[in-house]
Design an enzyme around this catalytic site. Sequence first.
Site, PDB file in Angstrom:
ATOM      1  N   GLY A   1      19.406 -15.624   8.306  1.00  0.00           N
ATOM      2  CA  GLY A   1      19.216 -16.829   7.491  1.00  0.00           C
ATOM      3  C   GLY A   1      20.380 -17.083   6.547  1.00  0.00           C
ATOM      4  O   GLY A   1      21.401 -16.373   6.571  1.00  0.00           O
ATOM      5  N   TYR A   2      20.200 -18.082   5.722  1.00  0.00           N
ATOM      6  CA  TYR A   2      21.281 -18.538   4.837  1.00  0.00           C
ATOM      7  C   TYR A   2      21.735 -17.428   3.876  1.00  0.00           C
ATOM      8  O   TYR A   2      22.919 -17.052   3.855  1.00  0.00           O
ATOM      9  CB  TYR A   2      20.778 -19.766   4.073  1.00  0.00           C
ATOM     10  CG  TYR A   2      21.671 -20.301   2.992  1.00  0.00           C
ATOM     11  CD1 TYR A   2      23.034 -20.500   3.197  1.00  0.00           C
ATOM     12  CD2 TYR A   2      21.131 -20.645   1.751  1.00  0.00           C
ATOM     13  CE1 TYR A   2      23.832 -21.026   2.187  1.00  0.00           C
ATOM     14  CE2 TYR A   2      21.922 -21.176   0.744  1.00  0.00           C
ATOM     15  CZ  TYR A   2      23.274 -21.354   0.962  1.00  0.00           C
ATOM     16  OH  TYR A   2      24.058 -21.874  -0.042  1.00  0.00           O
TER      17      TYR A   2
ATOM     18  N   PHE B   1      14.407 -10.515   3.148  1.00  0.00           N
ATOM     19  CA  PHE B   1      14.675 -11.950   3.013  1.00  0.00           C
ATOM     20  C   PHE B   1      13.648 -12.787   3.773  1.00  0.00           C
ATOM     21  O   PHE B   1      13.482 -13.965   3.474  1.00  0.00           O
ATOM     22  CB  PHE B   1      16.044 -12.309   3.624  1.00  0.00           C
ATOM     23  CG  PHE B   1      17.231 -11.740   2.923  1.00  0.00           C
ATOM     24  CD1 PHE B   1      17.653 -12.259   1.712  1.00  0.00           C
ATOM     25  CD2 PHE B   1      17.974 -10.709   3.496  1.00  0.00           C
ATOM     26  CE1 PHE B   1      18.778 -11.760   1.076  1.00  0.00           C
ATOM     27  CE2 PHE B   1      19.100 -10.213   2.864  1.00  0.00           C
ATOM     28  CZ  PHE B   1      19.502 -10.730   1.653  1.00  0.00           C
TER      29      PHE B   1
ATOM     30  N   LYS C   1      10.224 -21.045   2.690  1.00  0.00           N
ATOM     31  CA  LYS C   1      10.633 -21.443   1.330  1.00  0.00           C
ATOM     32  C   LYS C   1      10.549 -22.934   1.033  1.00  0.00           C
ATOM     33  O   LYS C   1      11.121 -23.389   0.037  1.00  0.00           O
ATOM     34  CB  LYS C   1      12.061 -20.948   1.073  1.00  0.00           C
ATOM     35  CG  LYS C   1      13.088 -21.603   1.982  1.00  0.00           C
ATOM     36  CD  LYS C   1      14.478 -21.152   1.616  1.00  0.00           C
ATOM     37  CE  LYS C   1      15.521 -21.771   2.501  1.00  0.00           C
ATOM     38  NZ  LYS C   1      16.247 -22.857   1.956  1.00  0.00           N
TER      39      LYS C   1
ATOM     40  N   SER D   1      11.993 -15.577  -6.819  1.00  0.00           N
ATOM     41  CA  SER D   1      12.555 -16.892  -7.122  1.00  0.00           C
ATOM     42  C   SER D   1      12.259 -17.269  -8.563  1.00  0.00           C
ATOM     43  O   SER D   1      11.236 -16.851  -9.130  1.00  0.00           O
ATOM     44  CB  SER D   1      11.899 -17.912  -6.189  1.00  0.00           C
ATOM     45  OG  SER D   1      12.101 -19.222  -6.649  1.00  0.00           O
TER      46      SER D   1
ATOM     47  N   TYR E   1       3.836 -21.904  -2.296  1.00  0.00           N
ATOM     48  CA  TYR E   1       5.069 -21.127  -2.104  1.00  0.00           C
ATOM     49  C   TYR E   1       5.339 -20.256  -3.329  1.00  0.00           C
ATOM     50  O   TYR E   1       5.577 -19.048  -3.228  1.00  0.00           O
ATOM     51  CB  TYR E   1       6.263 -22.071  -1.829  1.00  0.00           C
ATOM     52  CG  TYR E   1       7.589 -21.416  -2.102  1.00  0.00           C
ATOM     53  CD1 TYR E   1       8.092 -20.447  -1.247  1.00  0.00           C
ATOM     54  CD2 TYR E   1       8.330 -21.730  -3.254  1.00  0.00           C
ATOM     55  CE1 TYR E   1       9.296 -19.815  -1.520  1.00  0.00           C
ATOM     56  CE2 TYR E   1       9.520 -21.116  -3.531  1.00  0.00           C
ATOM     57  CZ  TYR E   1      10.004 -20.160  -2.665  1.00  0.00           C
ATOM     58  OH  TYR E   1      11.189 -19.527  -2.948  1.00  0.00           O
TER      59      TYR E   1
ATOM     60  N   LYS F   1       5.393 -15.901  -4.019  1.00  0.00           N
ATOM     61  CA  LYS F   1       6.435 -15.064  -4.639  1.00  0.00           C
ATOM     62  C   LYS F   1       5.834 -14.260  -5.789  1.00  0.00           C
ATOM     63  O   LYS F   1       6.148 -13.080  -5.975  1.00  0.00           O
ATOM     64  CB  LYS F   1       7.592 -15.949  -5.132  1.00  0.00           C
ATOM     65  CG  LYS F   1       8.389 -16.572  -4.001  1.00  0.00           C
ATOM     66  CD  LYS F   1       9.094 -15.502  -3.160  1.00  0.00           C
ATOM     67  CE  LYS F   1       9.752 -16.044  -1.929  1.00  0.00           C
ATOM     68  NZ  LYS F   1      10.264 -15.006  -1.018  1.00  0.00           N
TER      69      LYS F   1
ATOM     70  N   ASN G   1      15.282 -30.572   1.961  1.00  0.00           N
ATOM     71  CA  ASN G   1      14.464 -30.712   0.754  1.00  0.00           C
ATOM     72  C   ASN G   1      15.315 -30.554  -0.491  1.00  0.00           C
ATOM     73  O   ASN G   1      14.992 -31.076  -1.544  1.00  0.00           O
ATOM     74  CB  ASN G   1      13.404 -29.599   0.692  1.00  0.00           C
ATOM     75  CG  ASN G   1      12.427 -29.694   1.831  1.00  0.00           C
ATOM     76  OD1 ASN G   1      11.832 -30.732   2.040  1.00  0.00           O
ATOM     77  ND2 ASN G   1      12.277 -28.608   2.585  1.00  0.00           N
TER      78      ASN G   1
ATOM     79  N   LEU H   1      18.768 -30.297  -3.021  1.00  0.00           N
ATOM     80  CA  LEU H   1      19.789 -31.253  -3.431  1.00  0.00           C
ATOM     81  C   LEU H   1      21.123 -31.077  -2.693  1.00  0.00           C
ATOM     82  O   LEU H   1      21.653 -32.036  -2.129  1.00  0.00           O
ATOM     83  CB  LEU H   1      20.008 -31.130  -4.952  1.00  0.00           C
ATOM     84  CG  LEU H   1      21.068 -32.054  -5.517  1.00  0.00           C
ATOM     85  CD1 LEU H   1      20.673 -33.512  -5.359  1.00  0.00           C
ATOM     86  CD2 LEU H   1      21.326 -31.722  -6.995  1.00  0.00           C
TER      87      LEU H   1
HETATM   88  N1  UFG Z   1      16.856 -33.596  -6.287  1.00  0.00           N
HETATM   89  C1  UFG Z   1      17.137 -34.954  -6.166  1.00  0.00           C
HETATM   90  N2  UFG Z   1      17.193 -35.488  -4.907  1.00  0.00           N
HETATM   91  C2  UFG Z   1      16.985 -34.738  -3.773  1.00  0.00           C
HETATM   92  C3  UFG Z   1      16.705 -33.364  -3.912  1.00  0.00           C
HETATM   93  C4  UFG Z   1      16.644 -32.834  -5.182  1.00  0.00           C
HETATM   94  O1  UFG Z   1      17.322 -35.656  -7.163  1.00  0.00           O
HETATM   95  O2  UFG Z   1      17.043 -35.309  -2.668  1.00  0.00           O
HETATM   96  C5  UFG Z   1      16.833 -32.996  -7.628  1.00  0.00           C
HETATM   97  C6  UFG Z   1      15.497 -32.384  -8.013  1.00  0.00           C
HETATM   98  O3  UFG Z   1      14.645 -33.358  -8.573  1.00  0.00           O
HETATM   99  C7  UFG Z   1      15.951 -31.297  -8.989  1.00  0.00           C
HETATM  100  C8  UFG Z   1      17.306 -30.855  -8.458  1.00  0.00           C
HETATM  101  O4  UFG Z   1      17.750 -31.931  -7.645  1.00  0.00           O
HETATM  102  O5  UFG Z   1      16.143 -31.854 -10.277  1.00  0.00           O
HETATM  103  C9  UFG Z   1      17.255 -29.600  -7.615  1.00  0.00           C
HETATM  104  O6  UFG Z   1      16.287 -29.753  -6.578  1.00  0.00           O
HETATM  105  P1  UFG Z   1      16.196 -28.704  -5.354  1.00  0.00           P
HETATM  106  O7  UFG Z   1      15.117 -29.179  -4.445  1.00  0.00           O
HETATM  107  O8  UFG Z   1      17.544 -28.475  -4.774  1.00  0.00           O
HETATM  108  O9  UFG Z   1      15.794 -27.352  -6.073  1.00  0.00           O
HETATM  109  P2  UFG Z   1      14.519 -27.010  -6.950  1.00  0.00           P
HETATM  110  O10 UFG Z   1      15.051 -26.535  -8.271  1.00  0.00           O
HETATM  111  O11 UFG Z   1      13.500 -28.045  -6.970  1.00  0.00           O
HETATM  112  O12 UFG Z   1      13.898 -25.848  -6.064  1.00  0.00           O
HETATM  113  C10 UFG Z   1      14.516 -24.616  -5.970  1.00  0.00           C
HETATM  114  C11 UFG Z   1      14.157 -23.931  -4.660  1.00  0.00           C
HETATM  115  C12 UFG Z   1      12.714 -23.601  -4.620  1.00  0.00           C
HETATM  116  C13 UFG Z   1      12.268 -22.917  -5.863  1.00  0.00           C
HETATM  117  C14 UFG Z   1      12.682 -23.715  -7.070  1.00  0.00           C
HETATM  118  C15 UFG Z   1      12.330 -23.084  -8.381  1.00  0.00           C
HETATM  119  O13 UFG Z   1      14.472 -24.736  -3.560  1.00  0.00           O
HETATM  120  O14 UFG Z   1      12.504 -22.721  -3.533  1.00  0.00           O
HETATM  121  O15 UFG Z   1      14.080 -23.895  -7.042  1.00  0.00           O
HETATM  122  O16 UFG Z   1      12.930 -21.858  -8.445  1.00  0.00           O
HETATM  123  F1  UFG Z   1      10.928 -22.807  -5.856  1.00  0.00           F
END
Ligand code: UFG
Length: 339
Positions: free
Chosen positions: A12-13, A82, A86, A126, A150, A154, A199, A201
Amino acid sequence: MSTSVLLTGGAGYIGSHTLLALHATGLKPVVLDDFSNSQPEVLRRLEELTGAPVAFEQGSVFDSDLVARMVDRHQIGAVIHFAGFKAVGESVADPLKYYRNNVGGLTSLLATLQGTACRSLVFSSSATVYGDPASVPITEDFPRQHTNPYGHTKLVGEDVLAAVAASDASWRFGVLRYFNPVGAHPSGRIGESPNGIPNNLMPFVSQVAVGRRPFLQVFGDDYPTPDGTGVRDYIHVCDLAEGHVAAVRHLLAGNPGFTVNLGTGKGSSVLDMVKSFEAASGKPVPYRIAPRRPGDVAECYADPASALALLGWQARLTLDDMCRDSWRWQEANPHGYGG
Ligand code: UFG
């Protein structure tokens, strides 16, 4: 002291980047992966990067005979677990898939290890276990909460490890609470290859920059943060990989178990990320402001002092490094390992 380390989910990553970091320090990685969220192509690329064959078995952590055979044959000194799912949204839609794989996979693995000589394990936890933190930066003693299945898997995984460690002093567990892993190996040969619509950013931003998607939706610009968008602790996956090497070395040296944050200690907003990515790639990243995403928190970043004090580890790479390396990977592999 055995120097072989079993990586469940090693294709994986985060696993693949950790394999390179282990290899570079002379530890011997051995991979178990069922390719449920990875592609065999990564192994070929790891062999190209290391110049050596990757010790690998295709299979599941639930296959007790296979795991025990691998531990025995390779004289595994420590496991890095790992293998886990997620995706937050998927865990809400299909919670059993998450409890079965993430909690059941861990308990199955521990039960198998109990019949072997290996008693050391590093667990991929996490920052999600902090839920919506009362303040930032977050230290390891903050209360734990969960906001989705999820996150709960954890949290339960950490509790399982604590109970097992308390039952038998020969176990030693290193719990690593990852913040937001991004970036790719500087070679551009391995990186994150999400299935379907990303999913997270960074993969979404890089797919916009490469022209696979027309624009980014910024989920909320009315948070109580400097520019109104969500703030996270983005950490380069190669720094994260080095954190695993430090954790494994600590356990192999006979030290007790521990729980540490792996983050940079620096918060960046969604718009900071967009600007850095545009600068690194030279490509525009068009975006539109959209409603907040349910379950998101305003700010989440680590106090990484414990990892430095305990493991001698700290993140070194900057947001520019993360964007540059993500872009190099994305540009050379616009469809990930899929072509
Ligand atoms: N965001 C956007 N547009 C997108 C995707 C994300 O604006 O298309 C924003 C989110 O609202 C957030 C930031 O970018 O403010 C980061 O979002 P991510 O989805 O990249 O990451 P998260 O912090 O939401 O989630 C990550 C991990 C999860 C974990 C979480 C908390 O992906 O597995 O951190 O630890 F649960």
